[in-house]
Motif scaffolding. Sequence first.
Motif, PDB file in Angstrom:
ATOM      1  N   CYS A   1     155.126  67.814 -22.054  1.00 49.26           N
ATOM      2  CA  CYS A   1     154.369  69.254 -21.930  1.00 49.26           C
ATOM      3  C   CYS A   1     153.785  69.449 -23.307  1.00 49.26           C
ATOM      4  O   CYS A   1     154.991  69.735 -24.225  1.00 49.26           O
ATOM      5  CB  CYS A   1     155.391  70.403 -21.391  1.00 49.26           C
ATOM      6  SG  CYS A   1     154.726  71.983 -21.242  1.00 49.26           S
ATOM      7  N   ARG A   2     152.805  69.784 -23.566  1.00 47.34           N
ATOM      8  CA  ARG A   2     152.262  70.071 -24.717  1.00 47.34           C
ATOM      9  C   ARG A   2     152.439  71.445 -25.140  1.00 47.34           C
ATOM     10  O   ARG A   2     151.682  72.434 -24.138  1.00 47.34           O
ATOM     11  CB  ARG A   2     150.566  69.612 -24.745  1.00 47.34           C
ATOM     12  CG  ARG A   2     149.873  69.920 -26.227  1.00 47.34           C
ATOM     13  CD  ARG A   2     148.565  69.372 -26.241  1.00 47.34           C
ATOM     14  NE  ARG A   2     148.206  69.642 -27.519  1.00 47.34           N
ATOM     15  CZ  ARG A   2     147.202  69.104 -27.910  1.00 47.34           C
ATOM     16  NH1 ARG A   2     146.321  68.405 -27.139  1.00 47.34           N
ATOM     17  NH2 ARG A   2     146.725  69.186 -29.171  1.00 47.34           N
ATOM     18  N   LEU A   3     152.899  71.902 -26.011  1.00 46.77           N
ATOM     19  CA  LEU A   3     153.088  73.380 -26.442  1.00 46.77           C
ATOM     20  C   LEU A   3     152.178  73.864 -27.521  1.00 46.77           C
ATOM     21  O   LEU A   3     151.581  74.946 -27.368  1.00 46.77           O
ATOM     22  CB  LEU A   3     154.492  73.484 -26.947  1.00 46.77           C
ATOM     23  CG  LEU A   3     155.743  73.204 -26.033  1.00 46.77           C
ATOM     24  CD1 LEU A   3     156.912  73.193 -26.840  1.00 46.77           C
ATOM     25  CD2 LEU A   3     155.956  73.847 -24.804  1.00 46.77           C
TER      26      LEU A   3
ATOM     27  N   VAL B   1     166.808  67.633 -30.073  1.00 50.59           N
ATOM     28  CA  VAL B   1     167.525  67.459 -28.658  1.00 50.59           C
ATOM     29  C   VAL B   1     167.811  68.863 -28.198  1.00 50.59           C
ATOM     30  O   VAL B   1     168.628  69.500 -28.865  1.00 50.59           O
ATOM     31  CB  VAL B   1     168.800  66.493 -28.632  1.00 50.59           C
ATOM     32  CG1 VAL B   1     169.239  66.671 -27.366  1.00 50.59           C
ATOM     33  CG2 VAL B   1     168.254  65.214 -29.010  1.00 50.59           C
ATOM     34  N   LEU B   2     167.020  69.467 -27.141  1.00 52.12           N
ATOM     35  CA  LEU B   2     167.393  70.606 -26.730  1.00 52.12           C
ATOM     36  C   LEU B   2     168.492  70.775 -25.810  1.00 52.12           C
ATOM     37  O   LEU B   2     169.356  71.433 -25.820  1.00 52.12           O
ATOM     38  CB  LEU B   2     166.111  71.243 -26.079  1.00 52.12           C
ATOM     39  CG  LEU B   2     164.908  71.205 -26.962  1.00 52.12           C
ATOM     40  CD1 LEU B   2     163.744  71.713 -26.037  1.00 52.12           C
ATOM     41  CD2 LEU B   2     165.194  72.021 -27.980  1.00 52.12           C
TER      42      LEU B   2
ATOM     43  N   GLN C   1     159.375  67.378 -24.174  1.00 53.12           N
ATOM     44  CA  GLN C   1     159.504  65.907 -23.626  1.00 53.12           C
ATOM     45  C   GLN C   1     160.782  65.691 -22.677  1.00 53.12           C
ATOM     46  O   GLN C   1     161.882  65.984 -23.202  1.00 53.12           O
ATOM     47  CB  GLN C   1     159.197  64.616 -24.283  1.00 53.12           C
ATOM     48  CG  GLN C   1     157.834  64.517 -24.942  1.00 53.12           C
ATOM     49  CD  GLN C   1     157.539  63.400 -25.614  1.00 53.12           C
ATOM     50  OE1 GLN C   1     158.710  62.619 -26.223  1.00 53.12           O
ATOM     51  NE2 GLN C   1     156.543  62.814 -25.807  1.00 53.12           N
ATOM     52  N   ILE C   2     160.819  65.111 -21.485  1.00 46.79           N
ATOM     53  CA  ILE C   2     161.932  64.481 -20.831  1.00 46.79           C
ATOM     54  C   ILE C   2     161.948  63.010 -20.977  1.00 46.79           C
ATOM     55  O   ILE C   2     161.142  62.693 -20.635  1.00 46.79           O
ATOM     56  CB  ILE C   2     161.929  64.806 -19.491  1.00 46.79           C
ATOM     57  CG1 ILE C   2     162.077  66.648 -19.162  1.00 46.79           C
ATOM     58  CG2 ILE C   2     163.324  64.456 -18.458  1.00 46.79           C
ATOM     59  CD1 ILE C   2     161.867  67.177 -17.848  1.00 46.79           C
ATOM     60  N   VAL C   3     163.218  62.487 -21.478  1.00 50.14           N
ATOM     61  CA  VAL C   3     163.290  61.094 -22.153  1.00 50.14           C
ATOM     62  C   VAL C   3     164.509  60.546 -21.200  1.00 50.14           C
ATOM     63  O   VAL C   3     165.323  61.280 -21.129  1.00 50.14           O
ATOM     64  CB  VAL C   3     163.375  61.226 -23.460  1.00 50.14           C
ATOM     65  CG1 VAL C   3     163.520  59.796 -23.865  1.00 50.14           C
ATOM     66  CG2 VAL C   3     162.284  61.676 -24.190  1.00 50.14           C
TER      67      VAL C   3
ATOM     68  N   ALA D   1     162.336  68.366 -28.210  1.00 51.39           N
ATOM     69  CA  ALA D   1     161.298  69.210 -28.862  1.00 51.39           C
ATOM     70  C   ALA D   1     160.658  67.974 -30.007  1.00 51.39           C
ATOM     71  O   ALA D   1     161.440  67.644 -30.653  1.00 51.39           O
ATOM     72  CB  ALA D   1     161.761  70.314 -29.393  1.00 51.39           C
ATOM     73  N   VAL D   2     159.381  67.911 -29.809  1.00 53.41           N
ATOM     74  CA  VAL D   2     158.836  66.889 -30.605  1.00 53.41           C
ATOM     75  C   VAL D   2     157.786  67.699 -31.519  1.00 53.41           C
ATOM     76  O   VAL D   2     156.612  68.202 -31.048  1.00 53.41           O
ATOM     77  CB  VAL D   2     158.149  65.660 -30.143  1.00 53.41           C
ATOM     78  CG1 VAL D   2     157.541  64.606 -31.170  1.00 53.41           C
ATOM     79  CG2 VAL D   2     159.049  64.970 -29.049  1.00 53.41           C
ATOM     80  N   CYS D   3     157.964  67.837 -33.013  1.00 50.55           N
ATOM     81  CA  CYS D   3     157.090  68.382 -33.705  1.00 50.55           C
ATOM     82  C   CYS D   3     156.541  67.616 -34.637  1.00 50.55           C
ATOM     83  O   CYS D   3     156.789  66.243 -34.628  1.00 50.55           O
ATOM     84  CB  CYS D   3     157.709  69.429 -34.495  1.00 50.55           C
ATOM     85  SG  CYS D   3     158.669  70.715 -33.476  1.00 50.55           S
ATOM     86  N   LYS D   4     155.823  67.894 -35.603  1.00 49.92           N
ATOM     87  CA  LYS D   4     154.981  67.061 -36.394  1.00 49.92           C
ATOM     88  C   LYS D   4     156.036  66.325 -37.397  1.00 49.92           C
ATOM     89  O   LYS D   4     155.896  65.085 -37.319  1.00 49.92           O
ATOM     90  CB  LYS D   4     154.126  68.124 -37.423  1.00 49.92           C
ATOM     91  CG  LYS D   4     153.189  67.197 -38.524  1.00 49.92           C
ATOM     92  CD  LYS D   4     152.571  68.219 -39.198  1.00 49.92           C
ATOM     93  CE  LYS D   4     151.569  67.341 -40.175  1.00 49.92           C
ATOM     94  NZ  LYS D   4     150.814  68.274 -41.147  1.00 49.92           N
TER      95      LYS D   4
END
Length: 115
Positions: free
Chosen positions: A49-51, A78-79, A58-60, A70-73
């Motif tokens: 999901c692009r925020l 891990v949420l 992402q669900i991995v 949560a993937v940032c720059k």
Amino acid sequence: MNVSSVSQLITVLILFFLVLAATYYVTKWIARYQKQTNFTANMEIMETCRLSSSKYMQIVRVSKKYLVIAVCKDTVTVLTELSEDEYDPPDFKANDPVDFSKEFEKVLERFKSKK
């Protein structure tokens, strides 16, 4: 047209097609190599999901666990962890072809109803 200009043209065309063929086969070889090196049986990105422009959620799947990350720059965080029961994969019907005319009619109806 003299013979030297014709021979130069033929030489350039032959070189062009040789470079084109080499590019094609090298690209195929690199793709095959990357596919083999990136294969992981125990890890898979299930959903993304692009925020914002540089942030994603992402669900991995890692082995039998599902992680929400949560993937940032510059970071990955891990949420939470989901159990197999909590994760409900989306139903994609990839085998059913989409009828474009029906979908277009739906869009037109929504557009007409807004007027």
